[in-house]
Design a protein around this motif. Sequence first.
Motif, short mmCIF file in Angstrom:
data_model
loop_
_atom_site.label_atom_id
_atom_site.label_comp_id
_atom_site.label_asym_id
_atom_site.label_seq_id
_atom_site.Cartn_x
_atom_site.Cartn_y
_atom_site.Cartn_z
N ARG A 27 -1.17 -3.07 -9.31
CA ARG A 27 0.08 -2.54 -8.74
C ARG A 27 0.28 -3.06 -7.33
O ARG A 27 1.39 -3.41 -6.92
CB ARG A 27 0.05 -1.00 -8.73
N LEU A 28 -0.80 -3.12 -6.60
CA LEU A 28 -0.74 -3.58 -5.21
C LEU A 28 -0.24 -5.02 -5.14
O LEU A 28 0.42 -5.42 -4.18
CB LEU A 28 -2.15 -3.49 -4.62
N VAL A 48 -8.47 5.84 -2.36
CA VAL A 48 -9.31 6.32 -1.26
C VAL A 48 -10.68 6.76 -1.79
O VAL A 48 -11.72 6.39 -1.24
CB VAL A 48 -8.63 7.51 -0.52
N GLN A 58 -2.83 6.55 -4.43
CA GLN A 58 -3.41 6.43 -3.09
C GLN A 58 -4.69 7.26 -3.00
O GLN A 58 -5.70 6.80 -2.46
CB GLN A 58 -2.40 6.89 -2.04
N MET A 61 0.83 -1.20 0.00
CA MET A 61 0.00 0.00 0.00
C MET A 61 0.87 1.25 0.00
O MET A 61 0.54 2.25 -0.63
CB MET A 61 -0.87 -0.04 1.26
N ILE A 71 -4.97 -0.07 -10.05
CA ILE A 71 -4.31 0.11 -8.75
C ILE A 71 -4.11 -1.22 -8.04
O ILE A 71 -3.06 -1.48 -7.46
CB ILE A 71 -5.13 1.08 -7.88
N SER A 73 0.82 10.81 3.75
CA SER A 73 0.33 9.97 2.66
C SER A 73 -1.06 9.46 3.01
O SER A 73 -1.47 9.42 4.16
CB SER A 73 1.29 8.79 2.47
N GLU A 74 -1.76 9.04 1.99
CA GLU A 74 -3.12 8.54 2.19
C GLU A 74 -3.13 7.03 2.28
O GLU A 74 -4.19 6.42 2.28
CB GLU A 74 -4.00 8.98 1.02
N ALA A 75 -1.95 6.44 2.34
CA ALA A 75 -1.87 4.98 2.40
C ALA A 75 -2.65 4.45 3.59
O ALA A 75 -3.38 3.47 3.49
CB ALA A 75 -0.42 4.52 2.46
N GLY A 76 -2.49 5.13 4.72
CA GLY A 76 -3.18 4.71 5.94
C GLY A 76 -4.68 4.76 5.79
O GLY A 76 -5.40 3.83 6.17
N GLU A 77 -5.15 5.86 5.21
CA GLU A 77 -6.59 6.03 5.01
C GLU A 77 -7.12 4.95 4.06
O GLU A 77 -8.15 4.33 4.32
CB GLU A 77 -6.88 7.42 4.43
N ALA A 78 -6.38 4.71 2.96
CA ALA A 78 -6.79 3.69 2.00
C ALA A 78 -6.87 2.32 2.67
O ALA A 78 -7.82 1.55 2.47
CB ALA A 78 -5.82 3.63 0.82
N TRP A 79 -5.89 2.03 3.50
CA TRP A 79 -5.85 0.74 4.19
C TRP A 79 -7.03 0.59 5.14
O TRP A 79 -7.69 -0.44 5.20
CB TRP A 79 -4.53 0.61 4.95
N LYS A 80 -7.34 1.67 5.87
CA LYS A 80 -8.47 1.62 6.79
C LYS A 80 -9.78 1.37 6.04
O LYS A 80 -10.61 0.57 6.47
CB LYS A 80 -8.57 2.92 7.60
N LEU A 81 -9.93 2.04 4.91
CA LEU A 81 -11.15 1.86 4.11
C LEU A 81 -11.23 0.44 3.55
O LEU A 81 -12.29 -0.18 3.53
CB LEU A 81 -11.19 2.88 2.97
N LEU A 82 -10.07 -0.07 3.13
CA LEU A 82 -10.03 -1.41 2.58
C LEU A 82 -10.42 -2.44 3.64
O LEU A 82 -11.20 -3.36 3.39
CB LEU A 82 -8.62 -1.70 2.04
N LEU A 83 -9.88 -2.24 4.85
CA LEU A 83 -10.23 -3.13 5.96
C LEU A 83 -11.72 -3.07 6.23
O LEU A 83 -12.37 -4.09 6.45
CB LEU A 83 -9.47 -2.71 7.22
#
Lengths: 137, 137
Positions: free
Chosen positions: B133-134, A128, A124, A116, B130, B3-13
């Motif tokens: 890529r992941l 989102v 990213q 990620m 995306i 970065s928005e990586a954290g936000e993306a991860w939270k949404l994915l979870l």
Amino acid sequence: MGSEAGEAWKLLLKFFFSQRAGIPALAAEFELSPAQCHVLRLIEPGHPVPMGQLATTLSCDASNVTGLVDRLEARGLIRRHPSTEDRRIKVLELTPPGVRLRTVVLERLSEPPEPMKRLSPAEQRALVRILRRLLEE
Amino acid sequence: MGSEAGEAWKLLLKFFFSQRAGIPALAAEFELSPAQCHVLRLIEPGHPVPMGQLATTLSCDASNVTGLVDRLEARGLIRRHPSTEDRRIKVLELTPPGVRLRTVVLERLSEPPEPMKRLSPAEQRALVRILRRLLEE
DNA sequence: TATTGTTATACTCTATAACTATA
DNA sequence: TATAGTTATAGAGTATAACAATA
């Protein structure tokens, strides 16, 4: 011509499975099972949750919630008490240690995995945006 | 700035958890547990897999794989036989019924959930790009 | 009577430790 | 001696069915 929804879903599943080990491992750091971790997530501080509602959210049988709650209560993380309106219902509340553990678990859960972080800022942001749409309504 | 990586991860979870019930329910349609379903997915027709490798992929103990394989073999879906090179190793192969069941399970698994189908074609394409890529490397 | 949660029971998943066969 | 898989054992998650308390 066909929509790419199916392809996106397959890739998402693949990513999910590739990260599959992450959640149990993270839960284990706090000596929680994945299911217990999930329950802790679902009870927000100051928002008591009826056991039945938890069963619905978890899509599992009520008898299962009993055992789950037994173990979390035995560890002093949550408490159950009868609803004042309907004494058949038992509502769940986090104890102060429960609130504290929930905080660190959520913090730890928010750390994005490596792949990620490799995405470009634009990717990213796009991800989102799309995930927000996915979770709409 | 962050970065928005954290936000993306939270949404994915969050999306994972919201779809959480889907996998066990789907597996149950075929009288499989989620773990058995996963194993069936991981053994490709014509590509025998050593049991040890399966344990690594599943991030679980070897003793666990023994039980998992016992049940699938008892149902005639897979077969184990000793490797010709190293007789300590047992490799797993799908039986013809196993191949057939795997096909329908994968087909059923590929059906995207409702929210995924609501995305615009452009969003679906962006998501596919995306996710690829992941999953890279 | 119907509903909420519990208990009894059974099966699967999971891990650890001790064991067997092979290398 | 080290490795692949099994067995024994134990705890947790899950479901079904029968039950108690409450509505």
